[in-house]
Motif scaffolding. Structure first.
Motif, short mmCIF file in Angstrom:
data_model
loop_
_atom_site.label_atom_id
_atom_site.label_comp_id
_atom_site.label_asym_id
_atom_site.label_seq_id
_atom_site.Cartn_x
_atom_site.Cartn_y
_atom_site.Cartn_z
N ASP A 160 0.73 -1.17 0.06
CA ASP A 160 0.13 -0.11 0.01
C ASP A 160 0.73 1.46 0.09
O ASP A 160 0.40 2.47 -0.36
N VAL A 161 2.20 1.27 0.55
CA VAL A 161 2.71 2.44 0.68
C VAL A 161 3.80 2.67 -1.11
O VAL A 161 4.29 3.68 -1.02
N THR A 162 3.57 1.59 -1.69
CA THR A 162 4.28 1.69 -2.91
C THR A 162 4.12 2.86 -3.63
O THR A 162 5.27 3.59 -4.07
N PRO A 163 2.99 3.36 -3.76
CA PRO A 163 2.80 4.57 -4.66
C PRO A 163 3.44 5.82 -4.06
O PRO A 163 3.79 6.77 -4.50
N TYR A 164 3.52 5.63 -2.73
CA TYR A 164 4.15 6.87 -1.96
C TYR A 164 5.60 6.71 -1.86
O TYR A 164 6.19 7.98 -1.48
N CYS A 165 6.36 5.70 -2.00
CA CYS A 165 7.75 5.51 -1.87
C CYS A 165 8.57 4.62 -2.74
O CYS A 165 9.79 4.57 -2.49
N GLY A 166 7.76 3.81 -3.60
CA GLY A 166 8.58 2.78 -4.30
C GLY A 166 7.90 2.57 -5.76
O GLY A 166 8.41 1.79 -6.37
N ALA A 167 7.24 3.54 -6.34
CA ALA A 167 6.65 3.33 -7.69
C ALA A 167 7.62 3.23 -8.46
O ALA A 167 8.66 4.15 -8.78
N GLY A 168 7.48 2.59 -9.52
CA GLY A 168 8.43 2.29 -10.72
C GLY A 168 9.68 1.48 -10.65
O GLY A 168 10.61 1.23 -11.37
N LEU A 169 10.08 1.18 -9.20
CA LEU A 169 11.26 0.26 -9.15
C LEU A 169 11.44 -0.94 -9.66
O LEU A 169 10.21 -1.88 -9.28
N ARG A 170 12.10 -1.34 -10.47
CA ARG A 170 12.18 -2.73 -10.70
C ARG A 170 13.46 -3.70 -10.28
O ARG A 170 14.36 -2.78 -9.74
N ALA A 171 13.72 -4.85 -10.27
CA ALA A 171 14.89 -5.49 -10.29
C ALA A 171 15.23 -5.40 -8.69
O ALA A 171 16.26 -5.22 -8.25
N THR A 172 14.30 -5.25 -7.50
CA THR A 172 14.77 -5.12 -6.44
C THR A 172 14.75 -6.65 -5.54
O THR A 172 14.33 -7.64 -6.26
N GLN A 173 15.38 -6.48 -4.47
CA GLN A 173 15.63 -7.79 -3.78
C GLN A 173 14.25 -8.10 -2.90
O GLN A 173 13.60 -6.97 -2.58
N PRO A 174 14.26 -9.22 -2.48
CA PRO A 174 12.99 -9.29 -1.38
C PRO A 174 13.05 -8.41 -0.20
O PRO A 174 14.14 -8.19 0.07
N PRO A 175 12.04 -7.91 0.35
CA PRO A 175 11.90 -7.09 1.39
C PRO A 175 12.74 -7.65 2.61
O PRO A 175 12.76 -8.93 2.97
N LEU A 176 13.18 -6.94 3.59
CA LEU A 176 13.52 -7.19 4.85
C LEU A 176 12.57 -7.89 5.65
O LEU A 176 11.56 -7.48 5.73
N ALA A 177 12.94 -8.87 6.46
CA ALA A 177 11.92 -9.58 7.35
C ALA A 177 11.56 -8.52 8.75
O ALA A 177 12.50 -7.94 8.99
N MET A 178 10.53 -8.69 8.93
CA MET A 178 9.92 -8.03 10.02
C MET A 178 10.05 -8.86 11.21
O MET A 178 9.84 -9.93 11.27
N ASP A 179 10.24 -8.18 12.58
CA ASP A 179 9.95 -9.13 13.85
C ASP A 179 8.56 -9.28 14.10
O ASP A 179 7.69 -8.65 13.28
N GLY A 180 8.33 -10.15 15.15
CA GLY A 180 7.13 -10.63 15.45
C GLY A 180 6.18 -9.31 15.80
O GLY A 180 5.03 -9.44 15.30
N SER A 181 6.78 -8.41 16.53
CA SER A 181 5.90 -7.27 16.71
C SER A 181 5.35 -6.25 15.81
O SER A 181 4.10 -6.01 15.63
N ILE A 182 6.36 -6.14 14.70
CA ILE A 182 5.98 -5.33 13.70
C ILE A 182 5.06 -5.97 12.64
O ILE A 182 4.08 -5.51 12.09
#
Lengths: 538, 145
Positions: A160-182
């Motif tokens: 949901d935040v991609t349009p605000y901060c990641g639109a158009g990026l390609r060839a990225t790596q998998p996202p960072l894992a979150m800990d249980g709380s987040i």
């Protein structure tokens, strides 16, 4: 007879490094002038293990956790993330970059890799309305973002935040894992997504300049929770990595230990004056083109001296608030051993649904910055505060709220005389947030914290940091198309000059709330690319 | 190695017995000799000398009556949170935290709900300590000879 270099790039931070890389890639000869202060004291002391194991076993941990001069125990308004292994970021800045200000918390760096050595790794792509308001071309920036993403490696996903901060990026790596709380917060958001979106709130992961897969000589993060202390894998991108690589190229020369003070243009070249940090001796270099990548405040100093201007320049910096919260359902539970200290999840608040003047919230859990820093903010005896925070810390979520900034008459820098400074001057900074801005920010913060409460994450207090604390500075030489004094042309050329270009954020006419670092690198690349093409044509 | 010159009393009123009382109050455990030495180094590095008369009075009171350590600290947390006595205590807390000996007192770990419930009376006492501490601090600030 003086040597005239092809290009001089000043500074080894985000903008200097990427401007230089683009020029070198395009076959240009580059001399980089840099202060280049390095940290060599603490890095060898930090064990190559995860944070908890280090805490449980390392008998010498006090040296790197607190520092040999206890510089890692901040008191007053000092930055809590400036751990001893990162204190070289500000080494020498008091002496060589004097600044006069009240209620302004600056950070400038003379270190190798500049302020990028302490970057939190959030890599936001700005929205087209934000870029246009800044004076940038969204189509060209898209090209810049793609180049930088490929160079540094970004971990990202579509959400949901991609349009605000990641639109158009390609060839990225998998996202960072979150800990249980987040991860639990995100799951609760997903369950009530429509209600949040109706309030103008989106939650998701901002692209991060952290490797989750190996890239070249750099290794993927091992989730050791040591980002504030060491990074032996080089998983988090730092500009010194780029400069180290450039130094192996035949058309690149690095000259460290120098502070650039001013420039002057001659008919066929630019003279660049420097002071040596190891004694203050003056030395002048010459080049066909000069590219300044010294950060907004550093560039302002050099330009104000060079054009001998006493009038003020505008200044932009994000408003900033930290809200420690308790995630109630996590009470009594510990965080995972394998985790990251970096921001794990973002919340965007866009009440106007226009992609402009969006507030950005980063959510962190807390362990590796040590408990005493939390305890000292609690209005109880230290013993009681420690016991309380020890019980709560597994449930603590830090929400950092960033506000956008617009130019206003009360926000400016000015050059003033300073007889004690090696350069004979200082930068005086005033950044007075207007009353309507303060009210808007307050209203936004209340709505953001109310949304967090709906997720079961309740704020204990709001702590407003002084202007400048985000270390995001911009806007001193705003882009203009009419050659007005102290402005930049769209290609980064300084008005009134022919051979001086600015590759950092000095030209931005607006500062969005999302961190500007990725945009700085992209803009530096575009300035250098334009320069490389221009010199090729010549 | 200590940065405080041997044979000097750069920070009077920091004898071992009193530091042990402070450590006990902060983490419920004694400090090691090396931690005490490290704390004195930290005082020297931060220049945390007791200059103000009020601070000297309060420090002397804490030494004479260690049961008031928590109250004085709590009162100052409201009255002068960035003062030198709070700074001294914060430095000691940091020194204790940066030691494997006390890691269990600082690092997050599963916290039984019973223990969490036990925090409630402790926090009630903590609030009382603030009230008592404010009185003590205000008295120490009074212009008596």
């Amino acid at each position: 007879m003086a040597v005239i270099h092809d290009h001089i790039v000043v500074g080894s931070g985000m903008t200097g490094a990427h401007a230089a890389e683009t020029l070198v890639e395009n076959g240009r000869q580059v001399l980089m002038l840099d202060a280049g202060v390095r940290e060599e004291r603490y890095a060898p002391l930090v064990p190559d293990t995860d944070f908890l194991t280090a805490r449980e076993t390392d008998l010498e941990q006090h040296r790197w956790l607190l520092g040999d001069r206890f510089e890692g125990v901040p008191w007053g308004a000092a930055a809590h993330t400036l751990t001893p292994p990162r204190q070289h970021l500000i080494a020498g800045s008091e002496r060589w970059l004097p600044l006069e200000a009240r209620a302004f918390q600056r950070m400038e760096s003379l270190c190798y890799g500049g302020l990028g050595a302490g970057w939190g790794a959030g890599a936001a792509v700005y929205t087209p309305p934000e870029l246009e308001t800044m004076g940038l071309d969204p189509t060209r920036l898209a090209e810049g973002y793609a180049t930088i993403a490929k160079r540094i490696g970004l971990a990202a996903e579509l959400d949901d935040v991609t349009p605000y901060c990641g639109a158009g990026l390609r060839a990225t790596q998998p996202p960072l894992a979150m800990d249980g709380s987040i991860a639990r917060l995100r799951a609760k958001y997903a369950a009530r997504r429509a209600a949040f979106r109706a309030r103008g709130i989106a939650m998701g992961k901002m692209p991060m300049a952290v490797l989750t897969r190996d890239l070249g000589e750099r290794r993927a993060t091992r989730y050791t929770d040591m980002e504030f202390w060491a990074d032996p894998e080089q998983a988090v991108y730092r500009p010194w990595m780029t400069v180290d690589a450039l130094r192996r190229e035949p058309n690149f020369v690095y000259e460290g230990g120098r502070l650039v003070t001013r420039f002057s243009e001659a008919a066929d070249h630019v003279a660049v004056e420097t002071l040596r940090l190891d004694g203050g001796a003056a030395e002048t270099f010459h080049a066909r083109r000069l590219v300044l990548g010294t950060g907004t405040l550093g560039t302002a100093r050099i330009v104000l001296r060079s054009i001998d201007r006493d009038a003020p320049l505008p200044l932009l910096t994000n408003g900033y608030c930290i809200a420690p919260c308790v995630h109630v359902e996590r009470l009594g539970r510990a965080l995972e051993r394998e985790r990251t200290s970096l921001g794990q999840l973002e919340m965007m608040f866009d009440p106007g649904r226009a992609g402009l003047d969006v507030r950005m919230v980063s959510l962190y859990t807390y362990r590796s910055l040590l408990l005493f820093k939390l305890a000292k903010e609690v209005p109880l005896a230290f013993g009681d505060a420690r016991a309380l925070m020890h019980a709560l810390v597994g449930a603590v979520v830090l929400a950092t709220i960033n506000h956008p900034d617009h130019a206003a008459p009360g926000k400016f820098v000015r050059r003033v005389p300073d007889a004690n400074a090696p350069t004979g001057d200082a930068l005086a900074v005033t950044h007075a947030v207007t009353e309507p801005e303060r009210r808007d920010n307050d209203r936004a913060e209340r709505r953001i914290l109310a949304a967090l409460s709906l997720l079961g994450c309740h704020a204990l207090k709001r702590q407003h940091l002084p202007s400048g604390a985000t270390v995001h500075y911009a806007g001193t030489l705003p882009f203009a198309d009419d050659e007005r004094p102290a402005s930049l042309a769209r290609d980064g050329r300084l008005a009134g000059t022919r051979r001086v270009f600015v590759a950092d954020g000095s030209g931005f006419r607006y500062l969005p709330a999302n961190g500007l670092t990725l945009t700085l690198m992209a803009q530096a690349h575009l300035v250098a690319l334009g320069l490389a093409r221009r010199t090729h044509d010549e | 190695m200590s940065v405080v010159p041997l044979g000097t009393d750069a920070f009077p009123g920091t004898d071992d017995a009193f530091v042990q009382a402070l450590a006990q109050r902060l983490v419920g455990e004694p400090a090691t000799t090396r931690e005490i030495e490290r704390w004195r180094d930290a005082l020297a590095c931060h220049g945390a000398a007791l200059v103000a008369r009020r601070d000297r009075r309060l420090w002397a009171l804490m030494r004479r009556a260690p049961f008031l350590i928590g109250a004085v600290d709590a009162g100052l947390a409201w009255r002068d949170p960035h003062g030198v006595i709070r700074q001294r205590l914060c430095l000691l807390l940091a020194v204790l935290e940066a030691s494997p000996a006390h890691v269990a007192r600082f690092v997050d770990q599963p916290y039984p709900l019973v223990a969490l419930a036990g925090l409630a009376p402790r926090m009630a006492f903590a609030a009382l300590r603030v009230a008592l501490g404010l009185v003590v601090v205000l008295v120490a600030e009074a212009p008596w000879p």
